[in-house]
Write an enzyme that holds these catalytic residues in place. Structure first.
Site, PDB file in Angstrom:
ATOM      1  N   MET A 138      26.744 -62.169 -57.631  1.00 31.00           N
ATOM      2  CA  MET A 138      26.265 -63.226 -56.746  1.00 31.00           C
ATOM      3  C   MET A 138      24.764 -63.423 -56.936  1.00 31.00           C
ATOM      4  SD  MET A 138      29.007 -64.194 -55.201  1.00 31.00           S
ATOM      5  CE  MET A 138      28.560 -65.072 -53.716  1.00 31.00           C
ATOM      6  N   CYS A 139      24.238 -64.462 -56.343  1.00 29.26           N
ATOM      7  CA  CYS A 139      22.829 -64.808 -56.445  1.00 29.26           C
ATOM      8  C   CYS A 139      22.386 -65.430 -55.130  1.00 29.26           C
ATOM      9  CB  CYS A 139      22.580 -65.798 -57.582  1.00 29.26           C
ATOM     10  SG  CYS A 139      23.338 -65.344 -59.156  1.00 29.26           S
ATOM     11  N   ARG A 140      21.138 -65.802 -55.060  1.00 28.34           N
ATOM     12  CA  ARG A 140      20.601 -66.628 -53.977  1.00 28.34           C
ATOM     13  C   ARG A 140      19.841 -67.765 -54.641  1.00 28.34           C
ATOM     14  NH1 ARG A 140      23.094 -65.548 -49.388  1.00 28.34           N
ATOM     15  NH2 ARG A 140      24.584 -65.840 -51.079  1.00 28.34           N
TER      16      ARG A 140
END
Length: 246
Positions: A1-3
Site C-alpha cells: 500500500m501507499c499514501r
C-alpha cells in the site's frame, strides 16, 4: 500500500502541501493512521508538479529512499512553488521492483498518475482481445509493478481521447472483474482537474475557497474534509466536485 495526494489551487511552496500540514504526507510515510495494509511507506517517494509558468510541466522528483532520508527535499520543497501537485509515498507490493522508476507519479504528456493499493497476480492479469497490450506498450512500462501496468492501461485510453474519469472507471471495472480482491485507489491529474477512485482503502477530499486537495488521509482539525465513499469516482476542479458510484 501507499499514501498519496493531489492539490490544485493558488501556487504555493511544495512544503505547504507535502511536509508542513499536521499529519502531512511526510508524516504518513512513517505513521499512517488509516492505512488498510502495511505500517510504513519507506520504499520511495515521488512528487510531480506543474511550474507556475503557463504550459510548463509536469516535472517529477522521485527517489527510491524513504522521504525522511532525502536531505535535499526540505530545501527543494521550500523553494519550489506550484498550483498543481501530485505526490506519493510508497510501500512496495511483494514481487514489484524497488527502484525509483516504480515510484509514483507516472507521467505522460501533461498527465500525472498514482496508484495506492495492490493487484494480486498482476503479472498474469487476463486481458480480452480489446484489452490485449502490444509489445510496445508492455515495453513502455516504467517498472515491474501492478501500478505501472495499470498506468499503461489508462494511458492508452487517454491517448485515444477518452475522458479521464471514463478511463479510470473502465480500467477499474476490468481489473476487479479479473481480480475481485484488488485494491485500486487512483489519482490522475492534468494540472487543471483531478480524477480519483476510491476502491479498497481510504480517500478524502477538501475544497476550501479556490483550492482542492484529495488525499489518502485528512488533516486533523482542518474543517471541510469529506470522505469519498468506497467504490466511487471523484472528478474535481478547484471549485467543483462530483462523486459517482463505480
Amino acid at each position: 500500500m501507499c499514501r498519496h495526494l493531489a492539490y490544485l489551487g493558488p501556487p504555493r511552496p511544495l512544503a505547504d502541501v507535502l511536509t508542513e500540514p499536521a499529519h502531512s504526507l511526510y508524516a504518513q510515510s512513517f505513521a499512517p493512521r488509516l492505512q488498510a495494509d502495511g505500517r510504513v511507506n519507506a520504499d520511495g517517494f515521488g512528487v510531480g508538479w506543474y511550474p507556475p509558468e503557463d504550459g510548463a510541466g509536469p516535472v517529477r522528483y522521485r527517489r527510491a529512499v524513504p522521504i525522511w532520508a532525502d536531505a535535499n527535499l526540505p530545501v527543494l520543497a521550500g523553494l519550489l512553488h506550484s498550483g498543481a501537485v501530485l505526490a506519493a509515498v510508497r510501500s512496495a507490493s511483494p514481487g514489484t521492483s524497488l527502484d525509483e522508476a516504480a515510484v509514483a507519479p507516472y507521467a505522460l504528456g501533461r498527465w500525472l498518475f498514482s496508484h495506492n493499493g495492490e493487484v494480486q497476480g498482476w503479472e498474469s492479469l487476463p486481458h480480452d482481445s480489446e484489452e490485449e497490450l502490444s509489445a510496445a506498450e508492455l515495453l513502455s512500462m516504467e517498472a515491474r509493478s501492478d501500478s505501472a501496468l495499470l498506468w499503461v492501461m489508462i494511458a492508452r485510453r487517454l491517448t485515444a481521447g477518452e475522458p479521464a474519469a471514463e478511463a479510470l472507471a473502465e480500467v477499474v471495472r476490468r481489473t476487479r472483474g479479473a481480480r475481485p480482491l484488488a485494491r485500486l485507489n487512483l489519482l490522475l491529474t492534468d494540472g487543471h482537474a483531478i480524477a480519483a477512485v476510491r476502491h479498497g482503502d481510504s480517500l478524502w477530499y477538501r475544497q476550501a475557497g479556490d483550492q482542492v486537495t484529495v488525499a489518502s488521509e485528512p488533516v486533523p482539525g482542518e474543517p471541510d474534509w469529506q470522505e469519498i465513499p468506497d467504490r466511487s469516482l471523484l472528478l474535481t476542479t478547484q471549485r467543483t466536485a462530483e462523486i459517482a458510484p463505480l
